[in-house]
Design an enzyme around this catalytic site. Structure first.
Site, mmCIF file in Angstrom:
data_model
loop_
_atom_site.group_PDB
_atom_site.id
_atom_site.type_symbol
_atom_site.label_atom_id
_atom_site.label_comp_id
_atom_site.label_asym_id
_atom_site.label_seq_id
_atom_site.Cartn_x
_atom_site.Cartn_y
_atom_site.Cartn_z
ATOM 1 C CG ASN A 112 -1.856 -1.169 1.236
ATOM 2 O OD1 ASN A 112 -2.222 -1.692 0.198
ATOM 3 N ND2 ASN A 112 -2.243 -1.597 2.415
ATOM 4 C CG HIS A 125 4.231 -2.724 5.623
ATOM 5 N ND1 HIS A 125 4.132 -1.349 5.751
ATOM 6 C CD2 HIS A 125 2.959 -3.189 5.598
ATOM 7 C CE1 HIS A 125 2.860 -1.008 5.817
ATOM 8 N NE2 HIS A 125 2.119 -2.102 5.723
#
Length: 140
Positions: A112, A125
């Site tokens: 994201n 991440h």
């Protein structure tokens, strides 16, 4: 940790991210892999039968676009780690221990990037999702 477990926005607080606190062992996590540069652990709010996070140990990069521009080798290591973990029978199981070997070696990798894309932890991440996911869905 799901992205909805908030950390600071870019340019925000000088406090360590939730992921840095996991690296420092200030917050417990079900760690499935760790080396000098990355750590991987199970998401506490899984969105798929298998939901891992692969996180670099440095907070230097807020999102995958910054990481790709600044340290492509680290990005490649995150992807290689996700792939290796997806093939590991000890890791590729559901949170309740159900064997998901039918889907082992296959996974969805999600980054994201930015608040409007759902990013709330601004420490790059990768979400590794697996376990018989359906086409046309982002998770289950």
């Amino acid at each position: 940790m799901s992205d909805d477990q908030t950390s600071q926005a870019p340019g925000g607080s000088d406090q360590p991210s939730v992921f840095s606190r996991i690296v420092a062992r200030e917050i417990p996590a079900d760690i499935v892999f760790e080396n000098e540069r990355v750590i991987a652990f199970r998401d506490v709010e899984p969105k798929a039968p298998v939901h891992l996070l692969v996180v670099p140990k440095t907070e230097r990069w807020h999102d995958v676009a910054e990481l790709a521009a600044g340290d492509p080798a680290l990005l490649a290591e995150i992807v290689a780690t996700a792939s290796a973990l997806s093939a590991d029978p000890a890791v590729f199981r559901s949170g309740d221990g159900t064997d998901l070997s039918v889907g082992r070696g296959e996974f969805r990798l999600v980054f994201n990037t930015g608040p409007s894309a759902g990013q709330t932890v601004f420490h790059v991440h990768a979400h590794v999702l697996g376990g018989l996911l359906q086409e046309g869905t982002l998770a289950h």
